[in-house]
Design a protein around this motif. Structure first.
Motif, mmCIF file in Angstrom:
data_model
loop_
_atom_site.group_PDB
_atom_site.id
_atom_site.type_symbol
_atom_site.label_atom_id
_atom_site.label_comp_id
_atom_site.label_asym_id
_atom_site.label_seq_id
_atom_site.Cartn_x
_atom_site.Cartn_y
_atom_site.Cartn_z
ATOM 1 N N THR A 151 1.012 -1.009 0.005
ATOM 2 C CA THR A 151 -0.188 -0.161 0.020
ATOM 3 C C THR A 151 0.785 1.124 0.052
ATOM 4 O O THR A 151 2.098 1.265 -0.060
ATOM 5 C CB THR A 151 -1.059 0.016 1.306
ATOM 6 O OG1 THR A 151 -0.177 0.195 2.411
ATOM 7 C CG2 THR A 151 -1.824 -1.200 1.455
ATOM 8 N N LYS A 152 0.278 2.501 0.299
ATOM 9 C CA LYS A 152 1.074 3.627 0.035
ATOM 10 C C LYS A 152 2.017 3.666 1.196
ATOM 11 O O LYS A 152 3.096 4.319 1.395
ATOM 12 C CB LYS A 152 0.156 4.827 -0.080
ATOM 13 C CG LYS A 152 -0.525 4.974 -1.365
ATOM 14 C CD LYS A 152 -1.457 6.381 -1.340
ATOM 15 C CE LYS A 152 -2.129 6.614 -2.637
ATOM 16 N NZ LYS A 152 -2.987 7.690 -2.604
ATOM 17 N N SER A 153 1.529 3.239 2.418
ATOM 18 C CA SER A 153 2.313 3.395 3.678
ATOM 19 C C SER A 153 2.881 2.090 4.275
ATOM 20 O O SER A 153 3.549 2.102 5.259
ATOM 21 C CB SER A 153 1.192 3.684 4.761
ATOM 22 O OG SER A 153 0.129 3.074 4.959
ATOM 23 N N ASP A 154 2.820 0.782 3.598
ATOM 24 C CA ASP A 154 3.069 -0.459 4.280
ATOM 25 C C ASP A 154 2.994 -1.636 3.380
ATOM 26 O O ASP A 154 2.534 -1.182 2.181
ATOM 27 C CB ASP A 154 2.289 -0.642 5.660
ATOM 28 C CG ASP A 154 3.125 -1.631 6.652
ATOM 29 O OD1 ASP A 154 4.021 -2.010 6.199
ATOM 30 O OD2 ASP A 154 2.507 -1.341 7.858
ATOM 31 N N SER A 155 3.661 -2.756 3.519
ATOM 32 C CA SER A 155 3.506 -3.940 2.805
ATOM 33 C C SER A 155 3.074 -5.098 3.657
ATOM 34 O O SER A 155 3.375 -4.950 4.880
ATOM 35 C CB SER A 155 4.880 -4.292 2.310
ATOM 36 O OG SER A 155 5.820 -4.309 3.063
ATOM 37 N N TYR A 156 2.395 -6.113 3.098
ATOM 38 C CA TYR A 156 1.885 -7.150 4.149
ATOM 39 C C TYR A 156 2.420 -8.583 3.178
ATOM 40 O O TYR A 156 2.265 -8.686 1.947
ATOM 41 C CB TYR A 156 0.522 -6.986 4.169
ATOM 42 C CG TYR A 156 -0.075 -5.809 4.799
ATOM 43 C CD1 TYR A 156 0.026 -5.758 6.117
ATOM 44 C CD2 TYR A 156 -0.211 -4.682 3.741
ATOM 45 C CE1 TYR A 156 -0.280 -4.495 6.637
ATOM 46 C CE2 TYR A 156 -0.792 -3.415 4.584
ATOM 47 C CZ TYR A 156 -0.733 -3.458 6.010
ATOM 48 O OH TYR A 156 -1.036 -2.109 6.499
ATOM 49 N N VAL A 157 2.810 -9.327 4.018
ATOM 50 C CA VAL A 157 2.974 -10.795 3.562
ATOM 51 C C VAL A 157 1.660 -11.511 3.283
ATOM 52 O O VAL A 157 0.973 -11.693 4.315
ATOM 53 C CB VAL A 157 3.894 -11.462 4.199
ATOM 54 C CG1 VAL A 157 4.191 -12.861 3.893
ATOM 55 C CG2 VAL A 157 5.293 -10.798 4.229
ATOM 56 N N VAL A 158 1.567 -12.222 2.191
ATOM 57 C CA VAL A 158 0.390 -13.239 1.902
ATOM 58 C C VAL A 158 0.966 -14.472 1.928
ATOM 59 O O VAL A 158 1.842 -14.983 1.467
ATOM 60 C CB VAL A 158 -0.247 -12.873 0.668
ATOM 61 C CG1 VAL A 158 -1.395 -13.770 0.350
ATOM 62 C CG2 VAL A 158 -0.674 -11.454 0.678
ATOM 63 N N ARG A 159 0.381 -15.300 2.606
ATOM 64 C CA ARG A 159 1.051 -16.759 3.017
ATOM 65 C C ARG A 159 -0.040 -17.705 2.331
ATOM 66 O O ARG A 159 -1.200 -17.574 1.891
ATOM 67 C CB ARG A 159 1.268 -17.274 4.369
ATOM 68 C CG ARG A 159 2.072 -15.979 4.869
ATOM 69 C CD ARG A 159 2.634 -16.642 6.475
ATOM 70 N NE ARG A 159 3.390 -15.355 6.925
ATOM 71 C CZ ARG A 159 4.778 -15.662 6.744
ATOM 72 N NH1 ARG A 159 5.499 -16.427 6.112
ATOM 73 N NH2 ARG A 159 5.466 -14.544 7.328
ATOM 74 N N CYS A 160 0.387 -19.041 2.193
ATOM 75 C CA CYS A 160 -0.424 -20.011 1.369
ATOM 76 C C CYS A 160 -1.782 -20.569 2.172
ATOM 77 O O CYS A 160 -2.494 -20.917 1.470
ATOM 78 C CB CYS A 160 0.572 -21.342 1.226
ATOM 79 S SG CYS A 160 2.001 -21.113 0.064
ATOM 80 N N CYS A 161 -1.516 -20.762 3.492
ATOM 81 C CA CYS A 161 -2.591 -20.837 4.216
ATOM 82 C C CYS A 161 -3.026 -22.438 4.339
ATOM 83 O O CYS A 161 -3.693 -22.942 5.147
ATOM 84 C CB CYS A 161 -3.863 -20.182 3.891
ATOM 85 S SG CYS A 161 -3.826 -18.359 4.416
ATOM 86 N N VAL A 162 -2.649 -22.931 3.051
ATOM 87 C CA VAL A 162 -2.894 -24.500 2.805
ATOM 88 C C VAL A 162 -1.421 -25.324 2.268
ATOM 89 O O VAL A 162 -0.767 -24.665 1.746
ATOM 90 C CB VAL A 162 -3.943 -24.616 1.760
ATOM 91 C CG1 VAL A 162 -4.071 -26.082 1.222
ATOM 92 C CG2 VAL A 162 -5.140 -24.029 2.012
ATOM 93 N N LYS A 163 -1.246 -26.297 2.995
ATOM 94 C CA LYS A 163 -0.132 -27.095 2.694
ATOM 95 C C LYS A 163 -0.196 -27.698 1.531
ATOM 96 O O LYS A 163 -1.279 -28.631 1.411
ATOM 97 C CB LYS A 163 0.206 -28.091 3.886
ATOM 98 C CG LYS A 163 1.576 -29.000 3.396
ATOM 99 C CD LYS A 163 1.883 -29.835 4.680
ATOM 100 C CE LYS A 163 3.095 -30.790 4.206
ATOM 101 N NZ LYS A 163 3.376 -31.809 5.175
ATOM 102 N N GLY A 164 0.448 -27.576 0.351
ATOM 103 C CA GLY A 164 0.050 -28.213 -0.963
ATOM 104 C C GLY A 164 1.097 -27.920 -2.062
ATOM 105 O O GLY A 164 2.040 -27.121 -1.854
ATOM 106 N N SER A 165 0.667 -28.142 -3.339
ATOM 107 C CA SER A 165 1.498 -27.819 -4.224
ATOM 108 C C SER A 165 1.071 -26.654 -5.118
ATOM 109 O O SER A 165 -0.141 -26.587 -5.139
ATOM 110 C CB SER A 165 1.221 -28.917 -5.392
ATOM 111 O OG SER A 165 2.078 -30.171 -5.174
#
Length: 220
Positions: A151-165
């Motif tokens: 975003t203009k002021s920050d960054s955020y990590v997005v994760r898989c949430c699910v174990k898999g391929s």
């Protein structure tokens, strides 16, 4: 109860049974005719109700493709407060992962302005999976990073949430990050992951259904 429309043969048999029952009870020809008419009207009424439902019972809007084809699950506060993810599971086992509407990134002024798949030791957008055997698919844990949304002021990590391929990431987000702001649950999805059945059962136990997720956020 669902009624199956009667064929000519079954209708005739039904009429004969009705006539026979009425005759056994001493009914006159006029009474037999009235019984057949009432029986026919009942069948026609049931058929009309089946084919023409009451408009008052219809939803205000038709269900979306997501609602029809996927079961929605949510991972609120995944590893960090406000990092709410969704996991939409298709009957074939595929899981679509993305940002839930309550994700903290959408609270920043201007919303999401950029998406970077170059995280960890590789660029996720460079992974190209081919063929029925999903050649080149990489197996990730549920906490593995997929990308960063900025975003203009920050960054955020997005994760898989699910174990898999990991089968696919949404490369359109690189040039069109605004898809996350306008349609995060459709064109703005983050990635598609295929978990093993046993792994899915484990992660499913940690996720919330749609109604549970709504109640949680209403309480918060």
């Amino acid at each position: 109860m669902l009624q199956v429309p009667m064929t000519d043969e079954s209708a005739q048999a039904s009429s004969m049974c009705t006539d026979s029952a009425a005759a056994q009870n001493g009914g006159s020809p006029t009474e037999l005719k009235e019984v057949r008419e009432v029986s026919g009207e009942d069948e026609n009424k049931e058929l009309r109700e089946l084919l023409l439902p009451d408009v008052r019972n219809l939803p205000l809007a038709p269900p979306s493709a997501v609602e029809v084809n996927f079961v929605a699950y949510f991972a609120p506060d995944f590893m960090k407060p406000g990092h709410d993810h969704y996991v939409y599971r298709h009957p074939n086992g595929l899981c679509v992962v993305g940002l839930a509407p309550t994700h903290v990134a959408f609270r920043d002024e201007g919303g999401v302005t950029g998406v970077d798949f170059n995280v960890g030791k590789s660029d996720r957008s460079a992974i190209k999976v081919t063929g029925k055997r999903k050649k080149n698919a990489q197996h990730f844990e549920s906490n593995t990073m997929l990308c960063k949304v900025c975003t203009k002021s920050d960054s955020y990590v997005v994760r898989c949430c699910v174990k898999g391929s990991l089968l696919e990431v949404n490369e359109r987000l690189i040039k069109q990050p605004n898809l996350l702001n306008s349609s995060a649950d459709r064109e703005g999805y983050i990635a598609i992951i295929m978990p093993r059945p046993a792994d899915w059962l484990k992660v499913k136990a940690t996720l919330l259904g749609l109604e549970e997720y709504k109640r949680l956020k209403e309480q918060g």
